[in-house]
Design a protein around this motif. Structure first.
Motif, PDB file in Angstrom:
ATOM      1  N   GLN A  59     -40.027  -2.387  23.716  1.00 42.96           N
ATOM      2  CA  GLN A  59     -39.913  -1.407  24.964  1.00 42.96           C
ATOM      3  C   GLN A  59     -39.808  -2.170  26.132  1.00 42.96           C
ATOM      4  O   GLN A  59     -38.679  -1.775  27.056  1.00 42.96           O
ATOM      5  N   HIS A  60     -40.571  -3.320  26.377  1.00 42.15           N
ATOM      6  CA  HIS A  60     -40.162  -4.050  27.664  1.00 42.15           C
ATOM      7  C   HIS A  60     -38.925  -4.844  27.419  1.00 42.15           C
ATOM      8  O   HIS A  60     -37.966  -5.130  28.284  1.00 42.15           O
ATOM      9  N   ASP A  62     -36.208  -3.922  25.900  1.00 34.86           N
ATOM     10  CA  ASP A  62     -35.153  -3.006  26.079  1.00 34.86           C
ATOM     11  C   ASP A  62     -34.769  -2.745  27.524  1.00 34.86           C
ATOM     12  O   ASP A  62     -33.814  -2.624  28.007  1.00 34.86           O
ATOM     13  N   LYS A  63     -36.049  -2.561  28.164  1.00 31.83           N
ATOM     14  CA  LYS A  63     -35.908  -2.271  29.642  1.00 31.83           C
ATOM     15  C   LYS A  63     -35.420  -3.422  30.369  1.00 31.83           C
ATOM     16  O   LYS A  63     -34.528  -3.369  31.392  1.00 31.83           O
TER      17      LYS A  63
END
Ligand code: HEC
Length: 148
Positions: A59-60, A62-63
């Motif tokens: 998630q991080h 990707d961000k």
């Protein structure tokens, strides 16, 4: 004398506040942008130091990869270095003297962030390796173009 004073006022009216605002907005936008980058790095460090969580790491990553695709050119308006705006920014005047070199540093971050995105979810070792390269790309630009 009167004429000079008039000219100064006319110039001040022409030059501000629109332009000054535009410059301050650009500085605020880039500082907010870099803060967001930093905001994704912190949690990744925690994930590496603590229990590895593939979903959270992904998630991080990707961000961070998404943020790194931002076109940062509008943030670096002419006349917004730390010499032009002392105390308001850490952006070195070298950026504008060598815009190509500066952009290369950002491209290096984009490449490292894209690799992080493919590696982060695979395991702690993969995450750590790719993270290190991202961190090095941040540092490399800061060393050359950021003055604290
Ligand atoms: C292409 C060059 C470049 C790259 C790559 C880069 N930075 Fe920066 N960074 C800067 C510049 C220039 C400033 C100063 C901005 C200002 O003060 O106007 C800055 C400022 C910052 C700040 C302070 C923002 C604030 O609150 O004023 C943080 C945090 C930061 N960077 C984190 C990072 C992280 C994390 C990375 C890598 C993921 C990174 N930067 C990659 C150029 C870069």
């Amino acid at each position: 004398m009167k004429k000079i004073a008039f000219a100064a006022v006319a110039f001040a009216l022409l030059a501000s506040p629109a332009l000054a605002d535009e410059k301050e907005d650009a500085v605020a936008a880039r500082q907010a942008f870099f803060k967001q980058l930093g905001g994704e790095m912190g949690p990744l460090v925690k994930i590496m130091k603590g229990d590895y969580d593939a979903a959270a790491a992904q998630q991080h990553a990707d961000k961070l990869a998404e943020l790194s695709t931002t076109d940062i050119s509008p943030f670096f308006l002419e006349g917004t270095s730390n010499q032009d705006m002392p105390g308001k920014t850490e952006a070195s005047a070298k950026i504008w003297e060598d815009m190509d070199g500066f952009k290369e540093k950002f491209t290096a971050l984009q490449t490292a962030a894209a690799t992080l995105k493919t590696e982060a979810g695979k395991g702690k070792g993969e995450l750590a390796g790719a993270f290190q390269a991202v961190g090095a790309s941040c540092k490399s630009c800061h060393d050359a173009y950021r003055e604290k």
